[in-house]
Design an enzyme around this catalytic site. Structure first.
Site, PDB file in Angstrom:
ATOM      1  N   GLU A   1       0.827  -1.207   0.000  1.00 42.13           N
ATOM      2  CA  GLU A   1       0.000   0.000   0.000  1.00 42.13           C
ATOM      3  C   GLU A   1       0.865   1.263   0.000  1.00 42.13           C
ATOM      4  OE1 GLU A   1      -0.199  -2.451   2.118  1.00 42.13           O
ATOM      5  OE2 GLU A   1      -2.155  -3.397   1.828  1.00 42.13           O
TER       6      GLU A   1
ATOM      7  N   HIS B   1       3.592   6.232  -2.660  1.00 41.26           N
ATOM      8  CA  HIS B   1       4.769   7.050  -2.987  1.00 41.26           C
ATOM      9  C   HIS B   1       5.599   6.542  -4.165  1.00 41.26           C
ATOM     10  CE1 HIS B   1       7.070   4.011  -0.839  1.00 41.26           C
ATOM     11  NE2 HIS B   1       6.555   4.345   0.337  1.00 41.26           N
TER      12      HIS B   1
ATOM     13  N   ASP C   1       5.548  17.571  -1.917  1.00 42.61           N
ATOM     14  CA  ASP C   1       4.462  17.857  -0.976  1.00 42.61           C
ATOM     15  C   ASP C   1       4.837  18.977  -0.007  1.00 42.61           C
ATOM     16  OD1 ASP C   1       3.131  15.879  -2.263  1.00 42.61           O
ATOM     17  OD2 ASP C   1       3.038  14.488  -0.585  1.00 42.61           O
TER      18      ASP C   1
END
Length: 241
Positions: free
Chosen positions: A52, A57, A157
């Site tokens: 996951e 990423h 980010d």
């Protein structure tokens, strides 16, 4: 005022279960201006990613295999953030992981190294209660271009968060902000000057006969359409002496 916008990517969701940091991104801002000084590293986590996490990423075990350990750049990170305000989205997550990494190599926790930690997610929930406040949602709401964010990336980010933070706290459309104390001519307060109004002669314009007749015609038309006396005539009668 020195601020560091910070983000991490990890092998999973729980540092308490042994998940590790695989990417760190820091963006420096001083006096609400980006300085261009960034810190960015990938790390070999010495363990496998959760599937996951990779979907989030995109950093595979093979890609991270030859990257340095966190311990190799820990001092650089500490020096970069020392005494600054740290701003992170869902800060408890990032700080928890970084504290775990620092503890492994004998460093004190992050809050002992920096001025303070600010959680931009808490800020967003206070400013936009009941709404989605993920970084993507804030970018859409505040018109921050995040089209390059196909996967999560720590440095990307952190940069987006800096732009979001500026707009949340000041409503600016850009990070190009002039914080100098110089005011424009319109902003400089001017002293009030007392004016003697008795020195002015105000002209009185008297209506001509044609204008009075036209006005009466309009009022008569209103009387006829309303079936009574217009408010204008009632007021006029009440003030006559």
């Amino acid at each position: 005022m020195r601020q560091i916008f910070l983000d991490t990517e990890t092998t999973g969701l729980s540092h308490e279960s042994g998940d590790r940091v695989v990417e760190l991104g820091c963006v420096e801002m001083v006096n609400r201006r980006l300085t261009g000084r960034n810190l960015h590293h990938y790390f070999n986590p010495q363990r496998a990613n959760h599937e996951e996490a990779v979907r989030v990423h995109g950093l595979t075990d093979a890609f991270l295999a030859d990257k340095p350990l966190f311990s190799a750049v820990a001092q650089e990170f500490v020096d970069f953030v020392r005494d600054a305000e740290i701003i992170a989205h869902n800060a408890n997550f990032d700080v928890g992981f970084l504290d775990a990494e620092l503890k492994r190599i004998g460093h004190p926790p992050l809050k002992q190294l920096v001025d303070k930690v600010t959680d931009s997610l808490v800020m967003a929930r206070e400013q936009f209660p009941g709404k989605a406040n993920s970084l993507d949602a804030l970018c859409r709401r505040l018109e921050v271009d995040n089209t390059s964010r196909t996967v999560h990336g720590a440095l990307l980010d952190a940069g987006l968060l800096a732009e979001v933070y500026i707009r949340m706290t000041r409503g600016q459309n850009s990070l190009v902000i002039d914080d100098s104390p110089v005011q424009s001519e319109q902003q400089v307060e001017q002293p009030l000057i007392a004016v003697d109004l008795t020195a002015f002669v105000l002209p009185v314009l008297v209506a001509e006969d044609e204008e009075i007749a036209a006005h009466e015609a309009v009022l008569s038309g209103l009387d006829k359409s309303s079936g009574g006396k217009t408010l204008w005539r009632s007021i006029g009668a009440s003030v006559q002496v």
